[in-house]
Scaffold this motif. Structure first.
Motif, PDB file in Angstrom:
ATOM      1  N   LYS A  18       0.839  -1.204   0.000  1.00 34.70           N
ATOM      2  CA  LYS A  18       0.000   0.000   0.000  1.00 34.70           C
ATOM      3  C   LYS A  18       0.872   1.252   0.000  1.00 34.70           C
ATOM      4  CE  LYS A  18      -4.048  -2.044   2.269  1.00 34.70           C
ATOM      5  NZ  LYS A  18      -3.575  -3.426   2.179  1.00 34.70           N
ATOM      6  N   ILE A  19       0.449   2.218  -0.813  1.00 41.23           N
ATOM      7  CA  ILE A  19       1.112   3.522  -0.888  1.00 41.23           C
ATOM      8  C   ILE A  19       0.128   4.560  -0.374  1.00 41.23           C
ATOM      9  CG2 ILE A  19       2.232   5.182  -2.409  1.00 41.23           C
ATOM     10  CD1 ILE A  19       2.815   2.826  -4.314  1.00 41.23           C
ATOM     11  N   ARG A  20       0.551   5.322   0.638  1.00 43.10           N
ATOM     12  CA  ARG A  20      -0.359   6.245   1.328  1.00 43.10           C
ATOM     13  C   ARG A  20      -0.126   7.690   0.855  1.00 43.10           C
ATOM     14  NH1 ARG A  20      -3.113   5.788   6.142  1.00 43.10           N
ATOM     15  NH2 ARG A  20      -2.112   3.754   6.443  1.00 43.10           N
ATOM     16  N   PHE A  21      -1.247   8.380   0.637  1.00 41.28           N
ATOM     17  CA  PHE A  21      -1.225   9.801   0.325  1.00 41.28           C
ATOM     18  C   PHE A  21      -1.971  10.533   1.440  1.00 41.28           C
ATOM     19  CE2 PHE A  21      -0.628   7.663  -3.671  1.00 41.28           C
ATOM     20  CZ  PHE A  21       0.310   8.441  -4.347  1.00 41.28           C
ATOM     21  N   PRO A  22      -1.257  11.057   2.427  1.00 37.31           N
ATOM     22  CA  PRO A  22      -1.906  11.683   3.591  1.00 37.31           C
ATOM     23  C   PRO A  22      -2.742  12.906   3.203  1.00 37.31           C
ATOM     24  CG  PRO A  22       0.418  11.242   4.023  1.00 37.31           C
ATOM     25  CD  PRO A  22       0.208  11.045   2.557  1.00 37.31           C
ATOM     26  N   GLY A  23      -3.950  12.956   3.769  1.00 39.71           N
ATOM     27  CA  GLY A  23      -4.805  14.127   3.607  1.00 39.71           C
ATOM     28  C   GLY A  23      -5.396  14.322   2.235  1.00 39.71           C
ATOM     29  N   GLU A  24      -5.326  13.298   1.375  1.00 39.21           N
ATOM     30  CA  GLU A  24      -5.824  13.453   0.005  1.00 39.21           C
ATOM     31  C   GLU A  24      -7.220  12.855  -0.190  1.00 39.21           C
ATOM     32  OE1 GLU A  24      -4.630  15.286  -2.155  1.00 39.21           O
ATOM     33  OE2 GLU A  24      -2.524  15.579  -1.637  1.00 39.21           O
ATOM     34  N   ALA A  25      -7.863  12.389   0.884  1.00 39.51           N
ATOM     35  CA  ALA A  25      -9.220  11.861   0.760  1.00 39.51           C
ATOM     36  C   ALA A  25     -10.227  13.018   0.823  1.00 39.51           C
ATOM     37  CB  ALA A  25      -9.487  10.845   1.865  1.00 39.51           C
ATOM     38  N   ASP A  26     -11.525  12.685   0.915  1.00 46.26           N
ATOM     39  CA  ASP A  26     -12.575  13.707   0.933  1.00 46.26           C
ATOM     40  C   ASP A  26     -12.402  14.656   2.115  1.00 46.26           C
ATOM     41  OD1 ASP A  26     -13.749  12.664  -1.316  1.00 46.26           O
ATOM     42  OD2 ASP A  26     -15.179  11.410  -0.202  1.00 46.26           O
ATOM     43  N   GLN A  27     -12.757  15.904   1.891  1.00 47.01           N
ATOM     44  CA  GLN A  27     -12.760  16.908   2.959  1.00 47.01           C
ATOM     45  C   GLN A  27     -14.187  17.183   3.407  1.00 47.01           C
ATOM     46  OE1 GLN A  27     -10.799  20.412   1.435  1.00 47.01           O
ATOM     47  NE2 GLN A  27      -8.751  19.635   1.914  1.00 47.01           N
ATOM     48  N   ARG A  28     -14.345  17.453   4.689  1.00 48.50           N
ATOM     49  CA  ARG A  28     -15.619  17.848   5.266  1.00 48.50           C
ATOM     50  C   ARG A  28     -15.354  18.962   6.275  1.00 48.50           C
ATOM     51  NH1 ARG A  28     -17.427  15.662   1.632  1.00 48.50           N
ATOM     52  NH2 ARG A  28     -18.979  13.983   1.462  1.00 48.50           N
TER      53      ARG A  28
END
Length: 246
Positions: free
Chosen positions: A106-116
């Motif tokens: 797994k390669i992680r991209f911090p903070g790149e998911a949906d924002q609320r």
């Protein structure tokens, strides 16, 4: 191949970002946003239902606010996000596949998911899927392959090329021994690179399969020549008429 050499890929991610037109308020001003009185701002309602002596409790989306938890003065709704506080965005992420990574890495991209609004953004996780290869099978950090050789090569020696995953040509020669069906030959250091230590590699294991000549190739002349070259076959048993033939 990419897990051997490493690579860089681009993938597109659809995600929600906080609306810059209203800074996540959903309206032209904060006072135009009201907490839903039906659900108390939770976006869901708890329903109690009696079925005989049993009272069931379940939750459902709040219809009054369309599960948002708030309502906006229609005259002051943000024109950019239409009051939803977020807008959809498509972003390209660069995925660096490192040498030696495995299936499921797994390669992680911090903070790149949906924002609320009011919540910390999650991470995007990219899981690698290793496709089957035409020649090699990966076993941890080792590689395995099946090589078919002719009977004459098994008896008299062989030489062939193996194209490694990085395109290099590896010359494989026999060492003078006779090869039997399913024999293994190990080439040290020609397996997969170790993740985080790509200078170290596993081994390449070659399993041999012997091609037996077709019946049409075994003419009386060929059989006679083989009889002269090969060790003598065992003496034939004395056959009598009382014996059964298979």
């Amino acid at each position: 191949d990419e897990l051997y050499t490493g690579s860089k890929r681009r993938i597109a991610v659809n995600r929600d970002r906080i609306c810059t037109g209203c800074n996540g308020v959903g309206a032209t001003s904060q006072d135009a946003v009201k907490t839903c009185q039906t659900c108390g701002g939770r976006g869901i309602r708890i329903i109690m239902q009696r079925m005989g002596p049993v009272i069931q409790q379940f939750q459902t989306k709040c219809d009054a606010c369309q599960a948002k938890g708030f309502s906006v003065d229609p005259e002051k709704v943000c024109k950019t996000c239409d009051g939803s506080r977020v807008v959809s965005e498509r972003k390209l992420l660069e995925v660096y596949v490192e040498k030696g990574m495995k299936h499921g890495s797994k390669i992680r991209f911090p903070g790149e998911a949906d924002q609320r609004p009011g919540f910390e953004s999650g991470d995007v996780l990219v899981a690698l899927e290793m496709k089957p290869h035409d020649v090699f099978e990966r076993k941890e950090n080792d590689l395995a392959m099946l090589k078919s050789i002719k009977l004459v090569e098994a008896l008299c020696g062989f030489e062939f090329l193996v194209t490694q995953l990085d395109g290099r040509q590896i010359v494989v020669r026999s060492s003078g021994d006779v090869i039997k069906e399913s024999d293994l030959r190990t080439i040290v250091g020609e397996g997969m690179p170790f993740h985080h230590n790509p200078m170290q590699k596993g081994n390449l294991h070659i399993k041999f399969s012997i091609e037996i000549p077709a019946p049409a190739d075994m003419t009386p002349t060929v059989i006679a020549a083989l009889e002269n070259l090969l060790p003598r076959r065992p003496e034939r048993p004395m056959v009598t008429g009382e014996m059964d033939e298979a």
